[in-house]
Design a protein around this motif. Structure first.
Motif, mmCIF file in Angstrom:
data_model
loop_
_atom_site.group_PDB
_atom_site.id
_atom_site.type_symbol
_atom_site.label_atom_id
_atom_site.label_comp_id
_atom_site.label_asym_id
_atom_site.label_seq_id
_atom_site.Cartn_x
_atom_site.Cartn_y
_atom_site.Cartn_z
ATOM 1 N N GLY A 50 6.627 7.608 9.387
ATOM 2 C CA GLY A 50 6.066 6.262 9.362
ATOM 3 C C GLY A 50 4.695 6.115 9.993
ATOM 4 O O GLY A 50 4.338 5.038 10.442
ATOM 5 N N LEU A 51 3.896 7.189 10.005
ATOM 6 C CA LEU A 51 2.548 7.115 10.566
ATOM 7 C C LEU A 51 1.537 6.852 9.455
ATOM 8 O O LEU A 51 1.662 7.398 8.361
ATOM 9 N N SER A 52 0.528 6.056 9.760
ATOM 10 C CA SER A 52 -0.570 5.878 8.822
ATOM 11 C C SER A 52 -1.359 7.181 8.749
ATOM 12 O O SER A 52 -1.197 8.065 9.595
ATOM 13 N N ARG A 53 -2.236 7.279 7.773
ATOM 14 C CA ARG A 53 -3.064 8.487 7.632
ATOM 15 C C ARG A 53 -3.913 8.709 8.891
ATOM 16 O O ARG A 53 -4.001 9.834 9.402
ATOM 17 N N ASN A 54 -4.519 7.635 9.418
ATOM 18 C CA ASN A 54 -5.339 7.763 10.629
ATOM 19 C C ASN A 54 -4.503 8.175 11.833
ATOM 20 O O ASN A 54 -4.925 9.022 12.630
ATOM 21 N N SER A 55 -3.327 7.588 11.980
ATOM 22 C CA SER A 55 -2.454 7.950 13.109
ATOM 23 C C SER A 55 -1.999 9.394 12.998
ATOM 24 O O SER A 55 -1.925 10.110 14.002
ATOM 25 N N ALA A 56 -1.695 9.844 11.777
ATOM 26 C CA ALA A 56 -1.291 11.238 11.574
ATOM 27 C C ALA A 56 -2.442 12.183 11.908
ATOM 28 O O ALA A 56 -2.232 13.219 12.546
ATOM 29 N N ASN A 57 -3.656 11.832 11.518
ATOM 30 C CA ASN A 57 -4.828 12.669 11.833
ATOM 31 C C ASN A 57 -5.034 12.758 13.336
ATOM 32 O O ASN A 57 -5.300 13.836 13.874
ATOM 33 N N THR A 58 -4.922 11.623 14.019
ATOM 34 C CA THR A 58 -5.104 11.598 15.477
ATOM 35 C C THR A 58 -4.018 12.413 16.166
ATOM 36 O O THR A 58 -4.295 13.190 17.082
ATOM 37 N N ALA A 59 -2.783 12.246 15.720
ATOM 38 C CA ALA A 59 -1.668 12.979 16.315
ATOM 39 C C ALA A 59 -1.823 14.483 16.082
ATOM 40 O O ALA A 59 -1.598 15.289 16.987
ATOM 41 N N MET A 60 -2.219 14.871 14.865
ATOM 42 C CA MET A 60 -2.397 16.292 14.562
ATOM 43 C C MET A 60 -3.534 16.876 15.404
ATOM 44 O O MET A 60 -3.417 18.001 15.913
ATOM 45 N N ALA A 61 -4.601 16.124 15.588
ATOM 46 C CA ALA A 61 -5.714 16.595 16.425
ATOM 47 C C ALA A 61 -5.240 16.846 17.857
ATOM 48 O O ALA A 61 -5.644 17.824 18.491
ATOM 49 N N LEU A 62 -4.375 15.982 18.364
ATOM 50 C CA LEU A 62 -3.843 16.162 19.718
ATOM 51 C C LEU A 62 -2.964 17.414 19.776
ATOM 52 O O LEU A 62 -3.080 18.216 20.708
ATOM 53 N N LEU A 63 -2.106 17.602 18.782
ATOM 54 C CA LEU A 63 -1.250 18.797 18.751
ATOM 55 C C LEU A 63 -2.093 20.073 18.657
ATOM 56 O O LEU A 63 -1.785 21.074 19.306
ATOM 57 N N GLU A 64 -3.168 20.018 17.877
ATOM 58 C CA GLU A 64 -4.060 21.182 17.768
ATOM 59 C C GLU A 64 -4.809 21.417 19.084
ATOM 60 O O GLU A 64 -5.004 22.563 19.489
ATOM 61 N N SER A 65 -5.225 20.351 19.749
ATOM 62 C CA SER A 65 -5.965 20.512 21.009
ATOM 63 C C SER A 65 -5.088 21.121 22.103
ATOM 64 O O SER A 65 -5.590 21.783 23.002
ATOM 65 N N ARG A 66 -3.783 20.913 22.010
ATOM 66 C CA ARG A 66 -2.845 21.496 22.978
ATOM 67 C C ARG A 66 -2.344 22.874 22.515
ATOM 68 O O ARG A 66 -1.540 23.495 23.177
ATOM 69 N N ASN A 67 -2.813 23.318 21.344
ATOM 70 C CA ASN A 67 -2.458 24.613 20.748
ATOM 71 C C ASN A 67 -0.976 24.717 20.375
ATOM 72 O O ASN A 67 -0.451 25.814 20.240
ATOM 73 N N LEU A 68 -0.321 23.587 20.192
ATOM 74 C CA LEU A 68 1.046 23.599 19.673
ATOM 75 C C LEU A 68 1.021 23.892 18.181
ATOM 76 O O LEU A 68 1.926 24.523 17.640
ATOM 77 N N VAL A 69 -0.025 23.406 17.510
ATOM 78 C CA VAL A 69 -0.228 23.635 16.088
ATOM 79 C C VAL A 69 -1.522 24.423 15.930
ATOM 80 O O VAL A 69 -2.549 24.056 16.492
ATOM 81 N N LEU A 70 -1.428 25.494 15.179
ATOM 82 C CA LEU A 70 -2.583 26.368 14.956
ATOM 83 C C LEU A 70 -2.947 26.310 13.480
ATOM 84 O O LEU A 70 -2.075 26.242 12.619
ATOM 85 N N ARG A 71 -4.226 26.331 13.190
ATOM 86 C CA ARG A 71 -4.699 26.322 11.809
ATOM 87 C C ARG A 71 -5.259 27.690 11.477
ATOM 88 O O ARG A 71 -5.848 28.349 12.330
ATOM 89 N N PRO A 72 -5.107 28.131 10.227
ATOM 90 C CA PRO A 72 -5.711 29.408 9.846
ATOM 91 C C PRO A 72 -7.233 29.341 9.983
ATOM 92 O O PRO A 72 -7.813 28.253 9.891
ATOM 93 N N ALA A 73 -7.856 30.479 10.197
ATOM 94 C CA ALA A 73 -9.309 30.529 10.369
ATOM 95 C C ALA A 73 -10.039 29.924 9.185
ATOM 96 O O ALA A 73 -11.077 29.281 9.348
ATOM 97 N N ASP A 74 -9.498 30.075 7.987
ATOM 98 C CA ASP A 74 -10.158 29.514 6.800
ATOM 99 C C ASP A 74 -9.823 28.036 6.592
ATOM 100 O O ASP A 74 -10.228 27.442 5.611
ATOM 101 N N ARG A 75 -9.067 27.440 7.558
ATOM 102 C CA ARG A 75 -8.694 26.012 7.515
ATOM 103 C C ARG A 75 -8.057 25.660 6.171
ATOM 104 O O ARG A 75 -8.337 24.642 5.574
#
Length: 138
Positions: A50-75
């Motif tokens: 139930g997250l909006s697109r903006n809320s999902a982007n913000t939440a994912m950025a936080l998870l990535e900043s804490r290194n819980l979620v990692l993205r491939p080098a080629d994004r």
């Protein structure tokens, strides 16, 4: 049945995650393949809780900043990896091997460790806003 690594879960309370980030992390954990790969868009993952697109982007950025979620080098679009310390594995042997490998890669600087925010002082607590009386028009 997947076996969940729990090395990172003991510190989740220290990561200062928002409710949206915790909800998104739950969906990522639910949708992962053995080894922590998740193939889904942020919008798709966010919509699931139930997250909006903006809320999902913000939440994912936080998870990535804490290194819980990692993205491939080629994004690569729609591809995320859960940190090995919180990913699930197909067997106990696979889990043990992945945790050992992750510890070595962290020590060598090839893999980031899960990062808690470092505060010199604790962030201020939120205080509920009291209601104020308003005069009726008339």
């Amino acid at each position: 049945m997947l076996i969940q690594a729990s090395a990172g879960f003991g510190m989740l309370y220290r990561l200062d995650l928002t409710k949206a980030a915790m909800d998104l992390l739950s969906v990522l954990i639910e949708r992962q393949e053995p080894g922590g790969e998740v193939n889904a868009s942020q919008a798709e993952l966010g919509a699931r809780v139930g997250l909006s697109r903006n809320s999902a982007n913000t939440a994912m950025a936080l998870l990535e900043s804490r290194n819980l979620v990692l993205r491939p080098a080629d994004r690569k679009y729609r591809t995320y990896y859960l940190h090995p310390y919180i990913a699930s594995y197909a067997s106990q042997e696979e889990l043990e091997e992945a945790i050992e490998d992750a510890a070595e890669r962290i020590a060598e600087g090839e893999l980031p460790d899960i990062t808690a925010p470092l505060y010199e002082t604790a962030p201020p607590k939120r205080h509920p806003q009291g209601l104020k009386p308003v005069r009726a028009a008339g």
